[in-house]
Design a protein around this motif. Sequence first.
Motif, PDB file in Angstrom:
ATOM      1  N   THR A   1       0.857  -1.182   0.000  1.00  0.00           N
ATOM      2  CA  THR A   1       0.000   0.000   0.000  1.00  0.00           C
ATOM      3  C   THR A   1       0.890   1.227   0.000  1.00  0.00           C
ATOM      4  O   THR A   1       1.969   1.231   0.601  1.00  0.00           O
ATOM      5  N   LEU A   2       0.461   2.276  -0.685  1.00  0.00           N
ATOM      6  CA  LEU A   2       1.224   3.520  -0.782  1.00  0.00           C
ATOM      7  C   LEU A   2       0.410   4.675  -0.224  1.00  0.00           C
ATOM      8  O   LEU A   2      -0.811   4.598  -0.125  1.00  0.00           O
ATOM      9  N   ARG A   3       1.092   5.757   0.095  1.00  0.00           N
ATOM     10  CA  ARG A   3       0.426   7.027   0.344  1.00  0.00           C
ATOM     11  C   ARG A   3       0.470   7.848  -0.953  1.00  0.00           C
ATOM     12  O   ARG A   3       1.265   7.572  -1.854  1.00  0.00           O
ATOM     13  N   PHE A   4      -0.370   8.883  -0.996  1.00  0.00           N
ATOM     14  CA  PHE A   4      -0.462   9.683  -2.212  1.00  0.00           C
ATOM     15  C   PHE A   4      -0.313  11.161  -1.885  1.00  0.00           C
ATOM     16  O   PHE A   4      -0.828  11.650  -0.865  1.00  0.00           O
ATOM     17  N   GLY A   5       0.419  11.868  -2.749  1.00  0.00           N
ATOM     18  CA  GLY A   5       0.630  13.297  -2.592  1.00  0.00           C
ATOM     19  C   GLY A   5       0.389  14.022  -3.903  1.00  0.00           C
ATOM     20  O   GLY A   5       0.368  13.417  -4.979  1.00  0.00           O
ATOM     21  N   ILE A   6       0.213  15.322  -3.810  1.00  0.00           N
ATOM     22  CA  ILE A   6      -0.049  16.149  -4.994  1.00  0.00           C
ATOM     23  C   ILE A   6       0.805  17.395  -4.939  1.00  0.00           C
ATOM     24  O   ILE A   6       1.064  17.948  -3.868  1.00  0.00           O
ATOM     25  N   ARG A   7       1.283  17.822  -6.111  1.00  0.00           N
ATOM     26  CA  ARG A   7       2.164  18.988  -6.244  1.00  0.00           C
ATOM     27  C   ARG A   7       1.386  20.130  -6.894  1.00  0.00           C
ATOM     28  O   ARG A   7       0.919  20.016  -8.033  1.00  0.00           O
ATOM     29  N   LEU A   8       1.240  21.236  -6.160  1.00  0.00           N
ATOM     30  CA  LEU A   8       0.441  22.371  -6.599  1.00  0.00           C
ATOM     31  C   LEU A   8       1.096  23.688  -6.200  1.00  0.00           C
ATOM     32  O   LEU A   8       1.849  23.744  -5.225  1.00  0.00           O
ATOM     33  N   HIS A   9       0.788  24.732  -6.946  1.00  0.00           N
ATOM     34  CA  HIS A   9       1.059  26.097  -6.489  1.00  0.00           C
ATOM     35  C   HIS A   9      -0.187  26.610  -5.766  1.00  0.00           C
ATOM     36  O   HIS A   9      -1.279  26.036  -5.906  1.00  0.00           O
ATOM     37  N   VAL A  10      -0.035  27.668  -5.005  1.00  0.00           N
ATOM     38  CA  VAL A  10      -1.183  28.244  -4.292  1.00  0.00           C
ATOM     39  C   VAL A  10      -1.154  29.765  -4.402  1.00  0.00           C
ATOM     40  O   VAL A  10      -0.090  30.393  -4.346  1.00  0.00           O
ATOM     41  N   ILE A  11      -2.343  30.332  -4.568  1.00  0.00           N
ATOM     42  CA  ILE A  11      -2.563  31.778  -4.474  1.00  0.00           C
ATOM     43  C   ILE A  11      -3.795  31.941  -3.613  1.00  0.00           C
ATOM     44  O   ILE A  11      -4.931  31.781  -4.079  1.00  0.00           O
ATOM     45  N   THR A  12      -3.602  32.207  -2.337  1.00  0.00           N
ATOM     46  CA  THR A  12      -4.711  32.269  -1.389  1.00  0.00           C
ATOM     47  C   THR A  12      -4.705  33.631  -0.691  1.00  0.00           C
ATOM     48  O   THR A  12      -3.652  34.127  -0.277  1.00  0.00           O
ATOM     49  N   ARG A  13      -5.898  34.242  -0.602  1.00  0.00           N
ATOM     50  CA  ARG A  13      -6.025  35.573  -0.022  1.00  0.00           C
ATOM     51  C   ARG A  13      -7.268  35.635   0.858  1.00  0.00           C
ATOM     52  O   ARG A  13      -8.055  34.701   0.922  1.00  0.00           O
ATOM     53  N   ASP A  14      -7.469  36.773   1.516  1.00  0.00           N
ATOM     54  CA  ASP A  14      -8.623  36.925   2.402  1.00  0.00           C
ATOM     55  C   ASP A  14      -9.935  36.793   1.640  1.00  0.00           C
ATOM     56  O   ASP A  14     -10.931  36.319   2.183  1.00  0.00           O
ATOM     57  N   THR A  15      -9.954  37.222   0.381  1.00  0.00           N
ATOM     58  CA  THR A  15     -11.159  37.097  -0.435  1.00  0.00           C
ATOM     59  C   THR A  15     -10.791  36.451  -1.769  1.00  0.00           C
ATOM     60  O   THR A  15      -9.643  36.503  -2.225  1.00  0.00           O
ATOM     61  N   SER A  16     -11.798  35.861  -2.402  1.00  0.00           N
ATOM     62  CA  SER A  16     -11.597  35.257  -3.717  1.00  0.00           C
ATOM     63  C   SER A  16     -11.163  36.297  -4.741  1.00  0.00           C
ATOM     64  O   SER A  16     -10.285  36.047  -5.568  1.00  0.00           O
ATOM     65  N   ALA A  17     -11.769  37.482  -4.681  1.00  0.00           N
ATOM     66  CA  ALA A  17     -11.435  38.540  -5.638  1.00  0.00           C
ATOM     67  C   ALA A  17      -9.966  38.922  -5.538  1.00  0.00           C
ATOM     68  O   ALA A  17      -9.295  39.153  -6.563  1.00  0.00           O
ATOM     69  N   GLN A  18      -9.457  39.011  -4.340  1.00  0.00           N
ATOM     70  CA  GLN A  18      -8.043  39.357  -4.164  1.00  0.00           C
ATOM     71  C   GLN A  18      -7.137  38.280  -4.743  1.00  0.00           C
ATOM     72  O   GLN A  18      -6.118  38.581  -5.365  1.00  0.00           O
TER      73      GLN A  18
END
Length: 380
Positions: free
Chosen positions: A228-245
């Motif tokens: 059995t294996l574990r699974f991971g994902i490689r992503l960038h993130v752009i997270t702010r206080d609001t979706s518009a930002q």
Amino acid sequence: MTLTFHWFLPTNGDSRHVVGGGHGTPATLSGRDRPPTVAYLSQIARAAEDLGFVGALTPTGAWCEDAWLTTAMVSQNTERLKFLVAFRPGFVSPTLAAQMASTFQRQSGGRLLLNVVTGGESHEQRAYGDFLDKDARYRRTGEFLQIVRELWDGKTVDLNGEHLQVEDARLARVPDPVPEVYFGGSSPIAGEVAARHVDVYLTWGEPPAQVAEKIAWIRGLAAEQGRTLRFGIRLHVITRDTSAQAWAEANRLLEGFDPETVRSVQAGLGRSESEGQQRMLALHGGDRDGLEIHPNLWAGIGLVRGGAGTALVGSHDEVAERIEEYHALGIDEFVLSGYPHLEEAYWFGEGVLPRLAARGLWRHPFGEQAASSAQVPFAS
């Protein structure tokens, strides 16, 4: 199970713009904005450590600094952060690699993780003296991992393989703990190697339906091997206080993509032998329109950067929801990054991680005192 988060050390340089390149294409000029000095990379690493990231991925290739040497130096400026060191098996003997990993574990206090990169670009491999084709490289990787794992188990190894040969190989001191092995690949032979030898299978940030298919594929192959294996994902993130930002920041990055650079990078990546890279290119087709390919999943990064080309974009709550969506598929580890890497580590660590903690999906890996700054989510 609590989710595990890793950050990224930009050893090809950092910027307030996307640093392109990779997969056989050179780093873009924006990589010179913040050179990858040990001092700057250590600043990122310390921030990641304080915020609650378990480790930091360091890439490999002609476009960036050497991962082994860089992380060995940065590790001396941190206390608990692990280093997910990417390396290519064809460039060093398996016995030496096993010894290097063992030394790293002892000198760092057990903070090494290994990301095995077989190498999808034959022209780049040839620059290092490796003239095997892609499938042969994967078969060599399987032999390499067989040898390394047996050495780490304290065994004396004799192997006369198709590509690798060792005789009476052994380590004077085995690593404690044994480093976990991370690995990714979308071709059939990559799946076979993963099923037999690795601890964590990594995928790039495809839409959830495609990720689910990959997980099911690898799980099935691993079950045939009794593993059995574990699974991971490689992503960038752009997270702010609001979706518009957050979307305003994504659009700012997109506006900084020079059309000629996009054409040049896309032409270079289009020649890639990597099935994973071709899957990344198919998400956007080189077009600036329609880049939100799933709610809060943006393919814009892939216009100028090889490898991981998608980003989670949205408010802290929205990004937390997308992470929970991937987790429901079987993803337990997230390898993240953002431009610039120092500032984006704080946006994610102070904005998203507390929300995941409130959902019971995450806790600070280094204890309550270290987590004190992440107890109260940002107000949105």
